[in-house]
Design a protein around this motif. Sequence first.
Motif, PDB file in Angstrom:
ATOM      1  N   GLN A  18       0.853  -1.190   0.000  1.00 54.30           N
ATOM      2  CA  GLN A  18       0.000   0.000   0.000  1.00 54.30           C
ATOM      3  C   GLN A  18       0.886   1.236   0.000  1.00 54.30           C
ATOM      4  O   GLN A  18       1.917   1.263   0.670  1.00 54.30           O
ATOM      5  N   ARG A  19       0.467   2.247  -0.719  1.00 52.88           N
ATOM      6  CA  ARG A  19       1.142   3.540  -0.695  1.00 52.88           C
ATOM      7  C   ARG A  19       0.433   4.446   0.301  1.00 52.88           C
ATOM      8  O   ARG A  19      -0.784   4.383   0.442  1.00 52.88           O
ATOM      9  N   PHE A  20       1.225   5.288   0.956  1.00 52.25           N
ATOM     10  CA  PHE A  20       0.706   6.226   1.948  1.00 52.25           C
ATOM     11  C   PHE A  20       1.323   7.591   1.704  1.00 52.25           C
ATOM     12  O   PHE A  20       2.440   7.692   1.193  1.00 52.25           O
ATOM     13  N   SER A  21       0.599   8.627   2.107  1.00 52.46           N
ATOM     14  CA  SER A  21       1.157   9.969   1.967  1.00 52.46           C
ATOM     15  C   SER A  21       2.413  10.068   2.824  1.00 52.46           C
ATOM     16  O   SER A  21       2.522   9.443   3.875  1.00 52.46           O
ATOM     17  N   SER A  22       3.342  10.862   2.353  1.00 53.86           N
ATOM     18  CA  SER A  22       4.618  11.016   3.052  1.00 53.86           C
ATOM     19  C   SER A  22       4.474  12.066   4.151  1.00 53.86           C
ATOM     20  O   SER A  22       5.098  13.123   4.131  1.00 53.86           O
ATOM     21  N   THR A  23       3.619  11.743   5.123  1.00 51.00           N
ATOM     22  CA  THR A  23       3.295  12.638   6.235  1.00 51.00           C
ATOM     23  C   THR A  23       3.221  11.810   7.517  1.00 51.00           C
ATOM     24  O   THR A  23       3.086  10.577   7.461  1.00 51.00           O
ATOM     25  N   PRO A  24       3.280  12.451   8.680  1.00 50.00           N
ATOM     26  CA  PRO A  24       3.092  11.693   9.922  1.00 50.00           C
ATOM     27  C   PRO A  24       1.763  10.933   9.949  1.00 50.00           C
ATOM     28  O   PRO A  24       1.686   9.813  10.452  1.00 50.00           O
ATOM     29  N   ARG A  25       0.722  11.529   9.382  1.00 50.93           N
ATOM     30  CA  ARG A  25      -0.568  10.837   9.331  1.00 50.93           C
ATOM     31  C   ARG A  25      -0.480   9.575   8.465  1.00 50.93           C
ATOM     32  O   ARG A  25      -1.047   8.539   8.796  1.00 50.93           O
ATOM     33  N   GLY A  26       0.246   9.651   7.347  1.00 54.07           N
ATOM     34  CA  GLY A  26       0.441   8.480   6.498  1.00 54.07           C
ATOM     35  C   GLY A  26       1.207   7.381   7.220  1.00 54.07           C
ATOM     36  O   GLY A  26       0.886   6.196   7.095  1.00 54.07           O
ATOM     37  N   ALA A  27       2.223   7.761   7.991  1.00 56.42           N
ATOM     38  CA  ALA A  27       2.998   6.775   8.764  1.00 56.42           C
ATOM     39  C   ALA A  27       2.120   6.087   9.805  1.00 56.42           C
ATOM     40  O   ALA A  27       2.196   4.869  10.004  1.00 56.42           O
ATOM     41  N   ARG A  28       1.270   6.862  10.455  1.00 55.34           N
ATOM     42  CA  ARG A  28       0.367   6.301  11.470  1.00 55.34           C
ATOM     43  C   ARG A  28      -0.633   5.345  10.829  1.00 55.34           C
ATOM     44  O   ARG A  28      -0.896   4.254  11.336  1.00 55.34           O
ATOM     45  N   LEU A  29      -1.183   5.730   9.679  1.00 55.89           N
ATOM     46  CA  LEU A  29      -2.119   4.869   8.961  1.00 55.89           C
ATOM     47  C   LEU A  29      -1.430   3.579   8.502  1.00 55.89           C
ATOM     48  O   LEU A  29      -2.034   2.501   8.547  1.00 55.89           O
ATOM     49  N   ALA A  30      -0.174   3.677   8.089  1.00 53.46           N
ATOM     50  CA  ALA A  30       0.577   2.488   7.679  1.00 53.46           C
ATOM     51  C   ALA A  30       0.651   1.475   8.817  1.00 53.46           C
ATOM     52  O   ALA A  30       0.436   0.276   8.613  1.00 53.46           O
ATOM     53  N   ARG A  31       0.936   1.950  10.021  1.00 55.74           N
ATOM     54  CA  ARG A  31       1.010   1.047  11.178  1.00 55.74           C
ATOM     55  C   ARG A  31      -0.345   0.403  11.448  1.00 55.74           C
ATOM     56  O   ARG A  31      -0.445  -0.810  11.636  1.00 55.74           O
ATOM     57  N   HIS A  32      -1.405   1.197  11.421  1.00 58.14           N
ATOM     58  CA  HIS A  32      -2.745   0.651  11.696  1.00 58.14           C
ATOM     59  C   HIS A  32      -3.157  -0.396  10.657  1.00 58.14           C
ATOM     60  O   HIS A  32      -3.660  -1.471  11.015  1.00 58.14           O
ATOM     61  N   LEU A  33      -2.946  -0.088   9.384  1.00 62.28           N
ATOM     62  CA  LEU A  33      -3.339  -1.044   8.345  1.00 62.28           C
ATOM     63  C   LEU A  33      -2.470  -2.291   8.351  1.00 62.28           C
ATOM     64  O   LEU A  33      -2.956  -3.388   8.071  1.00 62.28           O
ATOM     65  N   ALA A  34      -1.197  -2.147   8.679  1.00 61.68           N
ATOM     66  CA  ALA A  34      -0.324  -3.327   8.762  1.00 61.68           C
ATOM     67  C   ALA A  34      -0.816  -4.279   9.854  1.00 61.68           C
ATOM     68  O   ALA A  34      -0.901  -5.493   9.636  1.00 61.68           O
ATOM     69  N   LEU A  35      -1.170  -3.736  11.002  1.00 59.99           N
ATOM     70  CA  LEU A  35      -1.659  -4.592  12.092  1.00 59.99           C
ATOM     71  C   LEU A  35      -2.998  -5.227  11.738  1.00 59.99           C
ATOM     72  O   LEU A  35      -3.248  -6.396  12.073  1.00 59.99           O
ATOM     73  N   HIS A  36      -3.848  -4.484  11.054  1.00 56.58           N
ATOM     74  CA  HIS A  36      -5.128  -5.039  10.617  1.00 56.58           C
ATOM     75  C   HIS A  36      -4.900  -6.205   9.653  1.00 56.58           C
ATOM     76  O   HIS A  36      -5.531  -7.257   9.771  1.00 56.58           O
ATOM     77  N   ALA A  58       6.028   1.286  12.481  1.00 54.26           N
ATOM     78  CA  ALA A  58       5.952   2.673  12.952  1.00 54.26           C
ATOM     79  C   ALA A  58       7.298   3.376  12.788  1.00 54.26           C
ATOM     80  O   ALA A  58       7.356   4.508  12.295  1.00 54.26           O
ATOM     81  N   GLU A  59       8.367   2.723  13.175  1.00 57.04           N
ATOM     82  CA  GLU A  59       9.684   3.352  13.107  1.00 57.04           C
ATOM     83  C   GLU A  59      10.149   3.537  11.674  1.00 57.04           C
ATOM     84  O   GLU A  59      10.636   4.608  11.296  1.00 57.04           O
ATOM     85  N   LEU A  60      10.007   2.511  10.854  1.00 60.05           N
ATOM     86  CA  LEU A  60      10.450   2.622   9.467  1.00 60.05           C
ATOM     87  C   LEU A  60       9.618   3.643   8.691  1.00 60.05           C
ATOM     88  O   LEU A  60      10.159   4.414   7.897  1.00 60.05           O
ATOM     89  N   ALA A  61       8.307   3.663   8.923  1.00 55.29           N
ATOM     90  CA  ALA A  61       7.460   4.635   8.237  1.00 55.29           C
ATOM     91  C   ALA A  61       7.751   6.055   8.724  1.00 55.29           C
ATOM     92  O   ALA A  61       7.805   6.993   7.923  1.00 55.29           O
ATOM     93  N   ALA A  62       7.958   6.222  10.027  1.00 54.85           N
ATOM     94  CA  ALA A  62       8.305   7.548  10.555  1.00 54.85           C
ATOM     95  C   ALA A  62       9.622   8.032   9.974  1.00 54.85           C
ATOM     96  O   ALA A  62       9.752   9.212   9.601  1.00 54.85           O
ATOM     97  N   ASN A  63      10.603   7.147   9.865  1.00 57.57           N
ATOM     98  CA  ASN A  63      11.877   7.531   9.247  1.00 57.57           C
ATOM     99  C   ASN A  63      11.688   7.915   7.784  1.00 57.57           C
ATOM    100  O   ASN A  63      12.291   8.878   7.301  1.00 57.57           O
ATOM    101  N   ALA A  64      10.854   7.164   7.069  1.00 60.81           N
ATOM    102  CA  ALA A  64      10.633   7.446   5.652  1.00 60.81           C
ATOM    103  C   ALA A  64       9.992   8.815   5.453  1.00 60.81           C
ATOM    104  O   ALA A  64      10.397   9.569   4.565  1.00 60.81           O
ATOM    105  N   VAL A  65       9.006   9.164   6.275  1.00 62.86           N
ATOM    106  CA  VAL A  65       8.337  10.454   6.089  1.00 62.86           C
ATOM    107  C   VAL A  65       9.162  11.599   6.652  1.00 62.86           C
ATOM    108  O   VAL A  65       8.980  12.745   6.249  1.00 62.86           O
ATOM    109  N   THR A  66      10.082  11.321   7.560  1.00 70.64           N
ATOM    110  CA  THR A  66      10.924  12.369   8.129  1.00 70.64           C
ATOM    111  C   THR A  66      12.174  12.599   7.299  1.00 70.64           C
ATOM    112  O   THR A  66      12.504  13.734   6.962  1.00 70.64           O
TER     113      THR A  66
END
Length: 146
Positions: A18-36, A58-66
């Motif tokens: 899945q692609r997510f926006s490169s924002t903190p909100r996108g990183a948070r959504l990535a974690r939620h959808l991965a767990l789902h 969470a960490e890898l997505a946060a690093n990617a958007v940061t």
Amino acid sequence: MRPASTPRPPVTARVFTQRFSSTPRGARLARHLALHRLDAWGIPYGSAVSDTAALLVAELAANAVTHGRVPGRDIEVLLRLDAYTLRIDVSDSRGERRPPAPGGAGAASEDAEGGRGLLLVEALADRWGVFDRVPVGKTVRAELDL
């Protein structure tokens, strides 16, 4: 008479991307959808594997958007689950900004606000690494043995 064979788990791999926006909100959504997705695949919320995967995504997505953010470009999360391994790939478009290689993340100073994420990845993942992404960017991969 044929010798008894050792039962083997199925070789089918489950894949979610899945692609997510490169924002903190996108990183948070990535974690939620991965767990789902992991829960749908039989790795229940709150299990050791689920909790560890949550921290890694969470960490890898946060690093990617940061650190890997390119305006107008998304990040991509890929989960691959087979009988033996959960692979977590997080890709971004900034190939020139690479994290240190495994084992190369130094300790952050006590008063630093960041710099501990890759130490967490190194501690939790059985393996991790950084790979070129074609046509542009990089992928940071973490693997958990099941």
